[in-house]
Design an enzyme around this catalytic site. Structure first.
Site, mmCIF file in Angstrom:
data_model
loop_
_atom_site.group_PDB
_atom_site.id
_atom_site.type_symbol
_atom_site.label_atom_id
_atom_site.label_comp_id
_atom_site.label_asym_id
_atom_site.label_seq_id
_atom_site.Cartn_x
_atom_site.Cartn_y
_atom_site.Cartn_z
ATOM 1 N N TYR A 57 2.060 6.936 -77.154
ATOM 2 C CA TYR A 57 0.854 6.182 -77.511
ATOM 3 C C TYR A 57 -0.009 5.812 -76.306
ATOM 4 O O TYR A 57 -1.091 5.247 -76.484
ATOM 5 C CB TYR A 57 1.232 4.915 -78.282
ATOM 6 C CG TYR A 57 1.907 5.211 -79.596
ATOM 7 C CD1 TYR A 57 1.198 5.785 -80.646
ATOM 8 C CD2 TYR A 57 3.257 4.930 -79.782
ATOM 9 C CE1 TYR A 57 1.815 6.068 -81.853
ATOM 10 C CE2 TYR A 57 3.881 5.208 -80.991
ATOM 11 C CZ TYR A 57 3.156 5.773 -82.018
ATOM 12 O OH TYR A 57 3.764 6.055 -83.215
ATOM 13 N N HIS A 85 -5.991 3.424 -80.067
ATOM 14 C CA HIS A 85 -5.391 2.198 -80.607
ATOM 15 C C HIS A 85 -4.856 1.291 -79.491
ATOM 16 O O HIS A 85 -4.550 0.132 -79.750
ATOM 17 C CB HIS A 85 -4.248 2.585 -81.556
ATOM 18 C CG HIS A 85 -4.267 1.886 -82.878
ATOM 19 N ND1 HIS A 85 -5.337 1.187 -83.390
ATOM 20 C CD2 HIS A 85 -3.299 1.802 -83.836
ATOM 21 C CE1 HIS A 85 -5.026 0.705 -84.582
ATOM 22 N NE2 HIS A 85 -3.797 1.058 -84.877
ATOM 23 N N ASN A 118 -4.703 -3.222 -89.011
ATOM 24 C CA ASN A 118 -3.377 -3.733 -89.369
ATOM 25 C C ASN A 118 -2.789 -4.699 -88.349
ATOM 26 O O ASN A 118 -2.038 -5.597 -88.717
ATOM 27 C CB ASN A 118 -2.420 -2.581 -89.636
ATOM 28 C CG ASN A 118 -2.750 -1.864 -90.927
ATOM 29 O OD1 ASN A 118 -3.242 -2.471 -91.871
ATOM 30 N ND2 ASN A 118 -2.508 -0.571 -90.972
#
Length: 181
Positions: A14, A19, A108
């Protein structure tokens, strides 16, 4: 105590994804600061202290459960203010916005924080744009031609955040530092 939370996902896969712009900004602040590492498993994230009243948090719960880490730190330190830095698909790469309260906008990580801590906190929204497939877009890495824009936005955001921490005037900071793209 002021808690600044940079949202992102842990793990090599990631790193440098859209994000993770919250993590990127925390890392940028840490590079240029003397800090104390307060990381402890009870906080469910990496926690750092700068000076006597600033905490920087990178939750290690993955994005969708960020509230678990934020709540643990907030409950322990009884923070007076919370500022959350996050990616925003509803604004283009190169754009920067500021907000207090309101809905999660489908994010989220913010939903998790709102559920466990309420939504009365300041938000630093870093635009990442919206791809054809939202999930693959936010979990995708920045293209080489986007990295120059990203670098400039992160530097600009760092200045804005430091001033916001000092001045506690979101409206003035928003007027001075918001970017359109």
């Amino acid at each position: 105590m002021i808690l600044v939370v940079g949202l992102g996902n842990i793990g090599v896969e990631y790193e440098n994804t859209r994000h993770n712009v919250g993590f990127m900004l925390i890392d940028l602040l840490l590079k240029e600061s003397n800090f104390t590492n307060l990381t402890n498993s009870k906080f469910k994230g990496e926690l750092f202290k700068i000076g006597s009243s600033l905490l920087l948090l990178k939750p290690s719960t993955y994005m969708n459960n960020s509230g678990l880490s934020v709540k643990a730190v907030n409950d322990f330190y009884k923070c007076e203010r919370m500022i959350v830095i996050h990616d925003d698909i509803d604004i283009n790469l190169g754009a920067l916005r500021f907000k207090k309260g309101g809905s999660s906008g489908g994010h989220n990580g913010l939903k998790s924080i709102d559920t466990l801590c309420g939504n009365d906190y300041e938000r630093v929204r870093i635009g990442v744009g919206k791809g054809e497939n939202v999930i693959s877009h936010v979990l995708g890495k920045f293209k080489s031609e986007e990295e120059i824009t990203l670098s400039k936005v992160l530097e600009h955001t760092k200045k804005a955040l430091l001033e916001l921490i000092e001045n506690d005037d979101l409206s003035a900071i928003s007027s001075k530092y918001s970017l359109k793209a």
